[in-house]
Motif scaffolding. Structure first.
Motif, PDB file in Angstrom:
ATOM      1  N   ALA A  97      64.025  49.431  93.595  1.00 25.91           N
ATOM      2  CA  ALA A  97      65.389  50.155  94.243  1.00 25.91           C
ATOM      3  C   ALA A  97      65.989  50.617  93.472  1.00 25.91           C
ATOM      4  O   ALA A  97      66.500  51.897  93.709  1.00 25.91           O
ATOM      5  CB  ALA A  97      65.710  49.282  95.521  1.00 25.91           C
ATOM      6  N   LYS A  98      66.674  50.174  92.443  1.00 31.47           N
ATOM      7  CA  LYS A  98      67.671  50.384  91.643  1.00 31.47           C
ATOM      8  C   LYS A  98      67.037  51.502  90.603  1.00 31.47           C
ATOM      9  O   LYS A  98      68.057  52.439  89.875  1.00 31.47           O
ATOM     10  CB  LYS A  98      68.143  49.241  90.769  1.00 31.47           C
ATOM     11  N   SER A  99      65.848  51.549  90.263  1.00 28.51           N
ATOM     12  CA  SER A  99      65.252  52.594  89.453  1.00 28.51           C
ATOM     13  C   SER A  99      64.776  53.748  90.305  1.00 28.51           C
ATOM     14  O   SER A  99      64.074  54.667  89.595  1.00 28.51           O
ATOM     15  CB  SER A  99      64.035  51.953  88.804  1.00 28.51           C
ATOM     16  N   GLY A 100      64.877  53.677  91.744  1.00 26.60           N
ATOM     17  CA  GLY A 100      64.490  54.947  92.364  1.00 26.60           C
ATOM     18  C   GLY A 100      62.915  54.919  92.399  1.00 26.60           C
ATOM     19  O   GLY A 100      62.486  56.202  92.557  1.00 26.60           O
ATOM     20  N   GLY A 101      62.158  53.828  92.163  1.00 28.90           N
ATOM     21  CA  GLY A 101      60.931  54.021  92.217  1.00 28.90           C
ATOM     22  C   GLY A 101      60.134  54.115  91.070  1.00 28.90           C
ATOM     23  O   GLY A 101      59.115  54.147  91.083  1.00 28.90           O
ATOM     24  N   ALA A 102      60.962  54.194  89.838  1.00 23.63           N
ATOM     25  CA  ALA A 102      60.421  54.437  88.686  1.00 23.63           C
ATOM     26  C   ALA A 102      59.486  53.101  88.282  1.00 23.63           C
ATOM     27  O   ALA A 102      58.397  53.353  87.620  1.00 23.63           O
ATOM     28  CB  ALA A 102      61.294  54.564  87.538  1.00 23.63           C
ATOM     29  N   TYR A 119      50.896  60.704  87.504  1.00 23.23           N
ATOM     30  CA  TYR A 119      50.516  60.969  86.148  1.00 23.23           C
ATOM     31  C   TYR A 119      51.128  59.923  85.172  1.00 23.23           C
ATOM     32  O   TYR A 119      52.072  59.730  85.465  1.00 23.23           O
ATOM     33  CB  TYR A 119      50.730  62.565  86.115  1.00 23.23           C
ATOM     34  N   PRO A 120      50.474  59.998  83.719  1.00 22.78           N
ATOM     35  CA  PRO A 120      51.368  59.350  83.107  1.00 22.78           C
ATOM     36  C   PRO A 120      52.579  59.900  82.698  1.00 22.78           C
ATOM     37  O   PRO A 120      52.733  61.185  82.848  1.00 22.78           O
ATOM     38  CB  PRO A 120      50.405  59.796  81.628  1.00 22.78           C
ATOM     39  N   ALA A 121      53.610  58.999  82.464  1.00 22.16           N
ATOM     40  CA  ALA A 121      55.170  59.428  82.673  1.00 22.16           C
ATOM     41  C   ALA A 121      55.235  60.146  81.434  1.00 22.16           C
ATOM     42  O   ALA A 121      54.856  60.173  80.178  1.00 22.16           O
ATOM     43  CB  ALA A 121      55.975  58.313  82.604  1.00 22.16           C
ATOM     44  N   GLU A 122      56.141  61.361  81.633  1.00 20.99           N
ATOM     45  CA  GLU A 122      56.434  62.289  80.707  1.00 20.99           C
ATOM     46  C   GLU A 122      58.087  62.518  80.563  1.00 20.99           C
ATOM     47  O   GLU A 122      58.496  63.361  81.276  1.00 20.99           O
ATOM     48  CB  GLU A 122      55.664  63.695  80.542  1.00 20.99           C
ATOM     49  N   SER A 123      58.832  61.547  79.974  1.00 18.91           N
ATOM     50  CA  SER A 123      60.348  61.578  80.380  1.00 18.91           C
ATOM     51  C   SER A 123      60.868  61.942  78.811  1.00 18.91           C
ATOM     52  O   SER A 123      62.078  61.908  78.882  1.00 18.91           O
ATOM     53  CB  SER A 123      60.554  60.244  80.536  1.00 18.91           C
ATOM     54  N   ALA A 152      60.283  50.723  83.537  1.00 19.30           N
ATOM     55  CA  ALA A 152      61.183  51.441  84.405  1.00 19.30           C
ATOM     56  C   ALA A 152      62.004  52.668  83.402  1.00 19.30           C
ATOM     57  O   ALA A 152      62.174  53.824  83.878  1.00 19.30           O
ATOM     58  CB  ALA A 152      62.315  50.643  85.274  1.00 19.30           C
ATOM     59  N   CYS A 153      62.546  52.191  82.535  1.00 18.47           N
ATOM     60  CA  CYS A 153      63.531  53.113  81.740  1.00 18.47           C
ATOM     61  C   CYS A 153      62.336  53.921  80.947  1.00 18.47           C
ATOM     62  O   CYS A 153      62.852  55.190  80.528  1.00 18.47           O
ATOM     63  CB  CYS A 153      64.261  52.327  80.776  1.00 18.47           C
ATOM     64  N   PHE A 154      61.146  53.710  80.617  1.00 23.64           N
ATOM     65  CA  PHE A 154      60.203  54.780  79.990  1.00 23.64           C
ATOM     66  C   PHE A 154      59.954  55.594  80.981  1.00 23.64           C
ATOM     67  O   PHE A 154      59.906  56.976  80.578  1.00 23.64           O
ATOM     68  CB  PHE A 154      59.150  53.969  79.533  1.00 23.64           C
ATOM     69  N   VAL A 155      59.743  55.417  82.196  1.00 23.55           N
ATOM     70  CA  VAL A 155      59.675  56.659  83.272  1.00 23.55           C
ATOM     71  C   VAL A 155      60.728  57.247  83.449  1.00 23.55           C
ATOM     72  O   VAL A 155      60.757  58.409  83.755  1.00 23.55           O
ATOM     73  CB  VAL A 155      59.240  55.734  84.623  1.00 23.55           C
ATOM     74  N   ALA A 179      69.024  58.195  82.470  1.00 28.46           N
ATOM     75  CA  ALA A 179      68.991  57.368  83.586  1.00 28.46           C
ATOM     76  C   ALA A 179      68.503  55.984  82.935  1.00 28.46           C
ATOM     77  O   ALA A 179      69.018  55.023  83.691  1.00 28.46           O
ATOM     78  CB  ALA A 179      68.082  57.950  84.559  1.00 28.46           C
ATOM     79  N   GLY A 180      67.865  55.865  82.009  1.00 30.04           N
ATOM     80  CA  GLY A 180      67.051  54.564  81.589  1.00 30.04           C
ATOM     81  C   GLY A 180      68.475  53.678  80.878  1.00 30.04           C
ATOM     82  O   GLY A 180      68.400  52.681  81.264  1.00 30.04           O
ATOM     83  N   PHE A 181      69.181  54.453  80.116  1.00 39.23           N
ATOM     84  CA  PHE A 181      70.383  53.780  79.582  1.00 39.23           C
ATOM     85  C   PHE A 181      71.310  53.228  80.615  1.00 39.23           C
ATOM     86  O   PHE A 181      72.007  52.198  80.534  1.00 39.23           O
ATOM     87  CB  PHE A 181      71.210  54.606  78.585  1.00 39.23           C
ATOM     88  N   ALA A 182      71.600  54.033  81.746  1.00 34.04           N
ATOM     89  CA  ALA A 182      72.362  53.524  82.905  1.00 34.04           C
ATOM     90  C   ALA A 182      71.852  52.527  83.608  1.00 34.04           C
ATOM     91  O   ALA A 182      72.434  51.656  83.941  1.00 34.04           O
ATOM     92  CB  ALA A 182      72.429  54.965  83.855  1.00 34.04           C
ATOM     93  N   LEU A 183      70.407  52.500  83.775  1.00 31.72           N
ATOM     94  CA  LEU A 183      69.938  51.304  84.442  1.00 31.72           C
ATOM     95  C   LEU A 183      69.746  49.972  83.765  1.00 31.72           C
ATOM     96  O   LEU A 183      70.467  48.788  84.268  1.00 31.72           O
ATOM     97  CB  LEU A 183      68.411  51.691  84.796  1.00 31.72           C
TER      98      LEU A 183
END
Ligand code: AMP
Ligand code: MG
Length: 360
Positions: free
Chosen positions: A128-133, A294-298, A319-322, A327-331
């Protein structure tokens, strides 16, 4: 020599006196049992601490252990990790809790252990906190890509069709799954794949085993990309965890740096170099964006998370990879975890707090 003799006499006297007491008292059994436990404990504490090292496979990955202990406990640790996999976490084991749950999709809710529901509730919160990442219901898309088998060379790589991926997406969505205290209801066609969190859960489990074991002084154990450190080394120096260079073929050696840690920590790395297939110059890796299939391209190719929980480190690294850098640093900050990322340009960036532990 003389002192030793004297002590021996005193001990002998004590034993004789205690023996007499035991005969007289009704609580003798309890005292005898307590003495036995004490003797066992003393014998466990008095042995010499030795370095034990072992490398094996479990949870479909390499389990590497370095343990400083009075006895070689590495086979026990490995057996417990294997047990956790076969009894609880594996979707490939029909009799594991996850195996039974996946087989129940579309039928009635199933009763599972509280251990599982409590773990999943933590995972659902991060979803939920990662918005479904992070979404462990991504399983149908994971099966469609089948990257694990392709990367190992046990299956040919077939690029999934757009229609197949769209069909898989209809069966993904953590919010569609009902988790009760001891029950879970999985809608038709859905399934769970705990690949993104299982190794971290195993590290938490191992940490609890080590804490309870008086034979152990210190240990560093890795389960794939998840690492747990515990206690200390006999020489008092910190644990050093290398962070892999995601593109060693482009230069720079095997590692981009290392973390120096004291006491109990958990580190997890997620990267597009761990399991992937190259086709027509494109890299298809194992970390999927649950929104696209698809494979994540972030813009990131490696994410390392350091925290005080194995589940959290593992879940957040995926999650942060996605999510990508911002957004990863914030999470990670939200969870008071430290993060280090490598982007597609080869830049290494890390959050405040990480600099205390990271050496390039
Ligand atoms: P990790 O290596 O911890 O980042 O986890 C990757 C594994 O988790 C993959 O091999 C899949 O089994 C599964 N997975 C892939 N993408 C996701 C995602 N976005 N959320 C949850 N699990 C995933
Ligand atoms: Mg993970």
């Amino acid at each position: 020599m003389i002192r030793f003799q004297k002590q021996k006499n005193i001990i002998m006297k004590n034993i004789i006196m205690k023996n007499i007491k035991i005969k007289k008292r009704k609580t003798g059994g309890i005292i005898a049992a307590a003495m036995l436990v004490l003797l066992l404990w003393l014998s466990g504490c008095s042995g010499q601490v030795t370095e034990y090292e072992a490398a094996d496979t479990a949870m479909g990955t390499v389990v590497w252990q370095k343990v400083y202990a009075r006895e070689d406990i590495t086979p026990e640790i490995l057996a417990q990790i294997t047990n956790l996999e076969t009894e609880l976490l594996s979707k490939r084991e029909a009799d594991s809790e996850i195996g039974r749950l996946n087989a129940s999709a579309g039928k009635e809710e199933v009763t599972v252990s509280q251990e599982l529901t409590q773990l999943l509730q933590q995972v659902w919160e991060i979803s939920a906190k990662s918005g479904g990442a992070l979404d462990v219901t991504v399983s149908p898309a994971v099966d469609l890509w089948n990257i694990d088998s392709c990367a190992m060379g046990t299956a040919p790589f077939v690029l999934p069709g757009e229609a197949q991926l769209q069909e898989a997406l209809t069966k993904i969505g953590y919010e569609k799954v009902q988790i009760g205290e001891e029950t879970i209801e999985l809608p038709e066609g859905m399934s769970l794949d705990l690949g993104a969190v299982g190794k971290g859960i195993a590290c938490d489990f191992v940490a609890r085993l080590l804490e309870r074991d008086f034979r152990v002084e210190g240990a560093v154990i890795s389960v794939g990309g998840s690492v747990v450190t515990y206690g200390s080394k006999p020489d008092g120096r910190p644990w050093v965890i290398g962070i892999q260079n995601p593109r060693p073929e482009e230069g720079g050696g095997s590692y981009i740096g290392s973390l120096s840690l004291e006491g109990s920590w958990f580190v997890a790395t997620s990267g597009d170099y761990e399991r992937y297939v190259m086709q027509d110059g494109k890299r298809y890796h194992h970390i999927l964006n649950p929104q696209t299939g698809y494979p994540a391209e972030s813009g990131l190719i490696s994410v390392t998370v350091l925290s005080k929980s194995g589940l959290l480190s593992d879940a957040l690294s995926t999650a942060c990879f996605v999510l990508g850098k911002e957004a990863g640093f914030a999470l990670a900050e939200d969870y008071e975890a430290y993060i280090l990322v490598v982007d597609t340009e080869g830049n290494v960036e890390f959050s405040e707090g990480m600099e205390r532990y990271f050496t390039p």
